[in-house]
Write an enzyme that holds these catalytic residues in place. Sequence first.
Site, PDB file in Angstrom:
ATOM      1  N   LYS A  64       0.831  -1.208   0.000  1.00 59.55           N
ATOM      2  CA  LYS A  64       0.000   0.000   0.000  1.00 59.55           C
ATOM      3  C   LYS A  64       0.869   1.263   0.000  1.00 59.55           C
ATOM      4  CE  LYS A  64      -3.701  -2.403   2.497  1.00 59.55           C
ATOM      5  NZ  LYS A  64      -4.252  -2.944   1.301  1.00 59.55           N
ATOM      6  N   CYS A  65       1.887   1.238  -0.820  1.00 64.27           N
ATOM      7  CA  CYS A  65       2.877   2.315  -0.887  1.00 64.27           C
ATOM      8  C   CYS A  65       2.795   2.991  -2.253  1.00 64.27           C
ATOM      9  CB  CYS A  65       4.267   1.695  -0.681  1.00 64.27           C
ATOM     10  SG  CYS A  65       5.666   2.809  -0.854  1.00 64.27           S
ATOM     11  N   GLY A  66       3.179   4.247  -2.304  1.00 65.11           N
ATOM     12  CA  GLY A  66       3.228   4.944  -3.582  1.00 65.11           C
ATOM     13  C   GLY A  66       4.191   4.288  -4.563  1.00 65.11           C
TER      14      GLY A  66
END
Length: 162
Positions: A34-36
């Site tokens: 759930k990271c950029g």
Amino acid sequence: MSVYDFTAKSIAGEDVSLADFRGHVLLIVNTASKCGFTPQYEGLEMLHRKYKDQAFAVFGFPCNQFGGQEPGAEDEIAEFCKTQFDIDFPMFAKVDVNGDDAHPLFKYLKKERPGLLGSGMIKWNFTKFLIGRDGEPIKRYAPTEKPEDIQDDINDALAKAA
């Protein structure tokens, strides 16, 4: 000492000796779902598929130390990686990469390649470490460095004998 001196749990919970990969070029990455930077999974898988027949592997180590961006359990992480990015490279159990509870492999990698400011701390998810055929860390890459942009370094490492 080299990466071959370490063992890690696979995402399925089995002990994996990194010595089993002796002679390979490795790219070790702390990952998050759930990271950029999560879209980098695509580039990491591309590298894995492109070079795996030349004794190359990407190792993904999920980490929840940065913004809680990897909150799931191992089975959820494995499912996400397979369904969203068709990940075929080895994924490992969730680890800490900083602090007292950091996995010994990451303590070693940070000592050998402390990074730009020399602090040794990993600043965010998708920090990458390129390991030569001899098990020694060659280079460290910031999370902003895209996997496809390090192919020249991978080719150079693959060209060198162990």
